[in-house]
Write a protein that holds these residues in place. Structure first.
Motif, PDB file in Angstrom:
ATOM      1  N   ARG A 299       0.834  -1.191   0.000  1.00  0.00           N
ATOM      2  CA  ARG A 299       0.000   0.000   0.000  1.00  0.00           C
ATOM      3  C   ARG A 299       0.875   1.250   0.000  1.00  0.00           C
ATOM      4  NH1 ARG A 299      -5.160   0.287   1.617  1.00  0.00           N
ATOM      5  NH2 ARG A 299      -5.319  -1.298   0.023  1.00  0.00           N
ATOM      6  N   HIS A 300       1.976   1.179   0.759  1.00  0.00           N
ATOM      7  CA  HIS A 300       2.863   2.341   0.840  1.00  0.00           C
ATOM      8  C   HIS A 300       3.596   2.577  -0.486  1.00  0.00           C
ATOM      9  CE1 HIS A 300       2.997   1.957   5.508  1.00  0.00           C
ATOM     10  NE2 HIS A 300       1.817   2.288   5.036  1.00  0.00           N
ATOM     11  N   PHE A 302       2.337   2.006  -3.466  1.00  0.00           N
ATOM     12  CA  PHE A 302       1.365   2.700  -4.311  1.00  0.00           C
ATOM     13  C   PHE A 302       1.209   4.157  -3.877  1.00  0.00           C
ATOM     14  CE2 PHE A 302       0.025  -1.515  -5.662  1.00  0.00           C
ATOM     15  CZ  PHE A 302      -0.291  -1.288  -6.989  1.00  0.00           C
ATOM     16  N   ALA A 303       1.194   4.390  -2.566  1.00  0.00           N
ATOM     17  CA  ALA A 303       1.000   5.752  -2.063  1.00  0.00           C
ATOM     18  C   ALA A 303       2.167   6.645  -2.477  1.00  0.00           C
ATOM     19  CB  ALA A 303       0.853   5.737  -0.545  1.00  0.00           C
ATOM     20  N   GLY A 305       4.136   6.190  -4.985  1.00  0.00           N
ATOM     21  CA  GLY A 305       4.059   6.374  -6.430  1.00  0.00           C
ATOM     22  C   GLY A 305       2.979   7.370  -6.818  1.00  0.00           C
ATOM     23  N   GLY A 306       1.903   7.441  -6.022  1.00  0.00           N
ATOM     24  CA  GLY A 306       0.808   8.350  -6.356  1.00  0.00           C
ATOM     25  C   GLY A 306       1.087   9.779  -5.935  1.00  0.00           C
ATOM     26  N   ASN A 307       1.611   9.971  -4.723  1.00  0.00           N
ATOM     27  CA  ASN A 307       1.829  11.317  -4.197  1.00  0.00           C
ATOM     28  C   ASN A 307       2.846  11.220  -3.060  1.00  0.00           C
ATOM     29  OD1 ASN A 307       1.734  13.844  -3.050  1.00  0.00           O
ATOM     30  ND2 ASN A 307      -0.489  14.037  -3.185  1.00  0.00           N
ATOM     31  N   ALA A 310       2.169  13.435   0.046  1.00  0.00           N
ATOM     32  CA  ALA A 310       1.065  12.947   0.871  1.00  0.00           C
ATOM     33  C   ALA A 310       1.514  11.738   1.678  1.00  0.00           C
ATOM     34  CB  ALA A 310      -0.128  12.576  -0.006  1.00  0.00           C
ATOM     35  N   ALA A 311       2.270  10.854   1.038  1.00  0.00           N
ATOM     36  CA  ALA A 311       2.738   9.662   1.740  1.00  0.00           C
ATOM     37  C   ALA A 311       3.631  10.065   2.911  1.00  0.00           C
ATOM     38  CB  ALA A 311       3.491   8.756   0.773  1.00  0.00           C
ATOM     39  N   ARG A 312       4.520  11.023   2.655  1.00  0.00           N
ATOM     40  CA  ARG A 312       5.442  11.466   3.701  1.00  0.00           C
ATOM     41  C   ARG A 312       4.673  12.055   4.883  1.00  0.00           C
ATOM     42  NH1 ARG A 312       9.894  14.867   5.180  1.00  0.00           N
ATOM     43  NH2 ARG A 312       9.078  16.818   4.408  1.00  0.00           N
ATOM     44  N   ARG A 313       3.677  12.867   4.565  1.00  0.00           N
ATOM     45  CA  ARG A 313       2.932  13.518   5.646  1.00  0.00           C
ATOM     46  C   ARG A 313       2.028  12.530   6.379  1.00  0.00           C
ATOM     47  NH1 ARG A 313       0.661  18.828   2.830  1.00  0.00           N
ATOM     48  NH2 ARG A 313       2.558  19.569   1.860  1.00  0.00           N
ATOM     49  N   SER A 314       1.701  11.414   5.750  1.00  0.00           N
ATOM     50  CA  SER A 314       0.890  10.419   6.467  1.00  0.00           C
ATOM     51  C   SER A 314       1.751   9.614   7.415  1.00  0.00           C
ATOM     52  CB  SER A 314       0.227   9.445   5.499  1.00  0.00           C
ATOM     53  OG  SER A 314      -0.213  10.094   4.378  1.00  0.00           O
ATOM     54  N   GLY A 315       3.026   9.909   7.461  1.00  0.00           N
ATOM     55  CA  GLY A 315       3.888   9.183   8.372  1.00  0.00           C
ATOM     56  C   GLY A 315       4.520   7.943   7.770  1.00  0.00           C
ATOM     57  N   ILE A 316       4.348   7.756   6.449  1.00  0.00           N
ATOM     58  CA  ILE A 316       4.997   6.623   5.798  1.00  0.00           C
ATOM     59  C   ILE A 316       6.490   6.922   5.702  1.00  0.00           C
ATOM     60  CG2 ILE A 316       5.235   5.421   3.594  1.00  0.00           C
ATOM     61  CD1 ILE A 316       2.234   5.883   3.197  1.00  0.00           C
ATOM     62  N   LYS A 317       7.307   5.911   6.019  1.00  0.00           N
ATOM     63  CA  LYS A 317       8.751   6.084   5.909  1.00  0.00           C
ATOM     64  C   LYS A 317       9.138   5.973   4.432  1.00  0.00           C
ATOM     65  CE  LYS A 317       9.725   5.478  10.548  1.00  0.00           C
ATOM     66  NZ  LYS A 317       8.543   6.253  10.967  1.00  0.00           N
TER      67      LYS A 317
ATOM     68  N   PRO B  86       6.548  13.510  10.377  1.00  0.00           N
ATOM     69  CA  PRO B  86       5.095  13.433  10.579  1.00  0.00           C
ATOM     70  C   PRO B  86       4.646  12.234  11.411  1.00  0.00           C
ATOM     71  CG  PRO B  86       5.580  13.996   8.312  1.00  0.00           C
ATOM     72  CD  PRO B  86       6.896  13.671   8.948  1.00  0.00           C
ATOM     73  N   SER B  87       5.380  11.119  11.309  1.00  0.00           N
ATOM     74  CA  SER B  87       4.916   9.961  12.066  1.00  0.00           C
ATOM     75  C   SER B  87       5.088  10.200  13.565  1.00  0.00           C
ATOM     76  CB  SER B  87       5.666   8.706  11.626  1.00  0.00           C
ATOM     77  OG  SER B  87       7.036   8.845  11.838  1.00  0.00           O
ATOM     78  N   GLN B  90       2.139  12.119  14.719  1.00  0.00           N
ATOM     79  CA  GLN B  90       0.993  11.221  14.883  1.00  0.00           C
ATOM     80  C   GLN B  90       1.075  10.461  16.194  1.00  0.00           C
ATOM     81  OE1 GLN B  90       0.623   8.630  11.543  1.00  0.00           O
ATOM     82  NE2 GLN B  90      -0.102  10.258  10.189  1.00  0.00           N
ATOM     83  N   ALA B 102      -3.244  16.596   0.889  1.00  0.00           N
ATOM     84  CA  ALA B 102      -2.279  15.498   0.926  1.00  0.00           C
ATOM     85  C   ALA B 102      -2.958  14.137   0.767  1.00  0.00           C
ATOM     86  CB  ALA B 102      -1.457  15.545   2.209  1.00  0.00           C
ATOM     87  N   CYS B 104      -3.690  10.771  -1.888  1.00  0.00           N
ATOM     88  CA  CYS B 104      -3.125  10.079  -3.045  1.00  0.00           C
ATOM     89  C   CYS B 104      -4.240   9.823  -4.056  1.00  0.00           C
ATOM     90  CB  CYS B 104      -2.500   8.749  -2.627  1.00  0.00           C
ATOM     91  SG  CYS B 104      -0.994   8.953  -1.691  1.00  0.00           S
ATOM     92  N   ASN B 106      -4.379   8.162  -6.725  1.00  0.00           N
ATOM     93  CA  ASN B 106      -4.503   6.836  -7.329  1.00  0.00           C
ATOM     94  C   ASN B 106      -5.106   5.818  -6.375  1.00  0.00           C
ATOM     95  OD1 ASN B 106      -2.149   7.056  -5.763  1.00  0.00           O
ATOM     96  ND2 ASN B 106      -1.209   5.326  -6.793  1.00  0.00           N
TER      97      ASN B 106
END
Lengths: 433, 288
Positions: A299-300, A302-303, A305-307, A310-317, B86-87, B90, B102, B104, B106
């Motif tokens: 999922r990460h 795809f995220a 790759g999409g944005n 947005a992925a960074r701000r969602s806390g994804i490493k 950001p994490s 959270q 923010a 995605c 897709n």
């Protein structure tokens, strides 16, 4: 909920026959919105699929249609194309390139590119061959070192990308040139290293076939697992009060899958059977597909790759996602190189050169991966590589010179990208992203 | 809503749930923030207002962990905290709805709602649980989203805003930052968002609301911080602040363009003022 409205939009006859979970007559939690058009039954399913296609959501359809058209065309030109023996050969020789293309799918999902996969595959095979033949190390150690080349290259690329901010196209272009040199260096004066004919790698790549009863059992198990997974999905969604696929559709899909798989098993068993290499590749594809769609990591990917932001701000490493994908891409390339070496029984200065680099990328794109990230699936590698191998093999059978082969391959790639662009435009105009 | 906050959280009004003091931030030659401080208590809505370029979004991004402050301290629940990414924000219970949302494009609605906080068992996603929870969340916000299995790209601007706000409530935040949440919304949806802000306050959360819209701010905020050119310009209790005072603090002059326009139109006996500045501190509650 405004059931009366949603009921009035659906076919009342099939409405009573359906059970979308929840209480009788009440819509499932995800179908309650009155604006949703609800259709039931086989006709409704067909119309939903048709709407999806018309809105530009083509999925794997173009490449599957293309593959069928190619098969029909080559069969009409020369019936030997679809002979059991030839189908087995196509499968066997498609697999190593497919493994490399699987890595390309991953890096394309991030919206990045790695054009050095062929060169990396050559170096990995060269390292493996030198250690195995010249230094007399065991096969397992040699293979691990070959894969280690991939991991090291992936880590090196990650560092270039994350620390120095070099675009992936540029550093993989450098790698494409540089690693061809490394291959020549590794092979040294010899130029070509023949692998020992009794090697287990050759057994695996050239002599392992799944045929007859084994093949039917394998296909049967696949169908059962598919049915079980679908059934479990319906049960768990119903339990949660969500809509689920209409069971007869699932049965129909399973039957279709079973017919196709058992026919393939029957057909290739006339000759040697399903190449073990192909079984290995398909298992990799299915695993990768599950990992991409059903795990957090996927999922990460795809995220990102999409944005990315947005992925960074969602806390994804994000950095970890990039590192893992670059490493996996280079490692799949190395693995593909080892399998290619096993299939060809030797490693030469020509291993993994230009053709491998670009064919792997072409396979992923033909299979339906977007070059801009965030769209694609692991099955793109399988379908794309089958198309490419079918073209190469078919033109070979009808004795077309290699210059035409390149032109046809180029044209197919162009058509694939054109279909993707056009369907992308239709998607955005019908609001499906 | 998914919030399982304890009821007692709202009682601890003494200690700020989030406080920033002496925050500095530079971008090259631009001093975006100088010695800025704000405090949010549990069960309080704090509005952050200011002109374009006043540093509102920079401050929000520092709290959210997107930027790191050059100087100053951030305390969460009384203990000093470092928010490096950001994490971490959270984990500290700070949820943010960014101005650019923010999301995605897709991915579908469910995937976006739970991005970075996916429900999973041993790394395998639990899609059914996420979808159920997504519907519960969206229903509790009266969200008008027909299907959660369509990509974000196919939603309208207001629907995207709704998804972004719903996403901030996934997990268990203590502080919710809303950066211009009503800028792209229709009348009814703006009211919905303001209702939502009040519901967050009732639940004992600290809310930081960044807005250009004086009517929205005066309708829901308890306190208003005004930033101007990267500095704390003023702080008001909402019942004490008039629109004129706010505008004066935002623009930095009592003789500003908004005030002079108001005078001019009042002299002309026009009712244009009503249309332009419908809010009055006393009847601000009508917007809720």
């Amino acid at each position: 909920m405004s059931d009366s409205r949603s009921d009035s939009r659906s076919d009342s006859r099939t409405q009573s026959a359906s059970s979308t979970g929840g209480a009788e007559g009440a819509a499932a939690a995800d179908l309650a919105d009155e604006r949703l058009i609800r259709r039931e039954g086989f006709g409704g399913y067909a119309r939903n699929q048709w709407d999806k296609i018309r809105s530009g959501d083509l999925g794997n359809l173009p490449v599957i249609l293309g593959l069928i058209l190619l098969c029909i065309g080559f069969y009409l030109a020369d019936p030997r194309f679809l002979s059991s023996r030839n189908v087995v050969a196509i499968m066997q020789f498609a697999a190593p390139l497919g493994v490399i293309a699987l890595g390309i799918v991953l890096v394309l999902l991030l919206g990045e590119i790695d054009i050095s996969v062929g060169s990396v595959s050559g170096v990995a095979a060269g390292v493996m061959a030198v250690l195995l033949v010249n230094h007399g190390l065991s096969l397992a150690v040699a293979i691990l070192c070959g894969l280690g080349v991939g991991v090291a290259v992936g880590l090196f690329y990650s560092a270039l990308f994350l620390w120095l901010g070099i675009p992936s196209f540029v550093f993989s272009l450098a790698g494409y040139l540089g690693f061809q040199g490394v291959l020549l260096f590794v092979l040294g004066e010899q130029g070509t290293i023949n692998l020992p004919t009794d090697s287990a790698l050759l057994d695996f790549c050239r002599r392992w076939f799944v045929s007859g009863t084994e093949a039917y059992l394998l296909m049967g198990a696949t169908v059962l697992v598919y049915l079980g997974a679908q059934w479990w999905r319906i049960i768990s969604r119903r339990r949660a009060g969500l809509s689920s696929e209409w069971p007869p559709i699932v049965v129909l899909k399973t039957v279709a899958l079973a017919v196709v798989l058992f026919f393939i098993a029957y057909w290739v068993s006339i000759d040697r059977g399903i190449p073990g290499l192909m079984v290995f590749f398909v298992v990799l594809v299915v695993l990768m597909d599950l990992v991409l769609r059903r795990t957090r990591w996927g999922r990460h990917v795809f995220a990102v790759g999409g944005n990315v932001e947005a992925a960074r701000r969602s806390g994804i490493k994000v950095a970890a996602v990039y590192v893992s994908v670059f490493v996996l891409t280079a490692t799949f390339a190395a693995l593909g190189g080892l399998l290619q070496a096993g299939l060809q029984t030797s490693v030469s200065q020509a291993s993994g050169t230009l053709l491998t680099n670009l064919m792997a990328i072409a396979a992923a794109v033909i299979g339906g991966c977007s070059l801009f990230g965030g769209r694609g699936s692991a099955y793109a590698a399988l379908l794309g590589v089958l198309v490419l191998q079918a073209i190469a093999n078919g033109l070979n059978i009808i004795n077309v010179p290699s210059e035409v082969r390149f032109m046809v391959t180029g044209a197919v790639l162009l058509v694939a990208v054109a279909i993707d662009s056009v369907s992308g435009r239709i998607r955005s105009s019908s609001g499906r992203g | 809503m998914t919030l399982s906050t304890s009821e007692t959280r709202g009682d601890r009004t003494g200690e700020p749930v989030l406080s920033l003091t002496g925050i500095d931030k530079r971008f090259g030659a631009v001093q975006a923030l100088t010695d800025v401080g704000i405090e949010v208590h549990a069960g309080e809505v704090v509005a952050l207002v200011g002109d374009n370029g006043a540093g509102k979004s920079t401050l929000v991004k520092i709290i959210a962990g997107v930027y790191q402050a050059d100087a100053g301290t951030i305390s969460v629940g009384g203990t000093q905290a470092h928010i490096d990414d950001p994490s971490q924000a959270q984990e500290l219970g700070i949820a943010t709805v960014f101005q650019d949302l923010a999301l995605c494009d897709n991915l579908d609605v469910v995937a976006n709602l739970f991005l970075g906080q996916e429900k999973h068992t041993a790394t395998v996603l639990n899609e059914v649980a996420m979808e159920t929870e997504a519907w519960r969340l969206l229903r509790s916000l009266s969200a008008k989203i027909p299907s959660v299995r369509i990509p974000i790209a196919s939603l309208s601007g207001g629907q995207r805003q709704t998804v972004a706000i719903a996403r901030s409530l996934v997990g268990d935040p203590q502080v919710v930052l809303l950066d211009e949440p009503t800028a792209a919304l229709g009348v009814a949806q703006t009211a919905e968002v303001l209702n939502l802000v009040e519901r967050l306050r009732e639940r004992g959360l600290g809310v930081i609301l960044v807005s250009h819209n004086m009517a929205d701010v005066q309708a829901v905020a308890d306190r208003i911080y005004v930033l101007r050119l990267g500095r704390n310009a003023a702080e008001f209790k909402v019942e004490e602040a008039t629109t004129e005072q706010l505008v004066a603090a935002i623009t930095g002059a009592s003789d500003n363009v908004v005030a002079s326009r108001r005078r001019r139109t009042e002299q002309g006996g026009q009712s244009v003022v009503q249309a332009e500045n419908p809010e009055d501190p006393e009847d601000g509650g009508d917007h809720v």
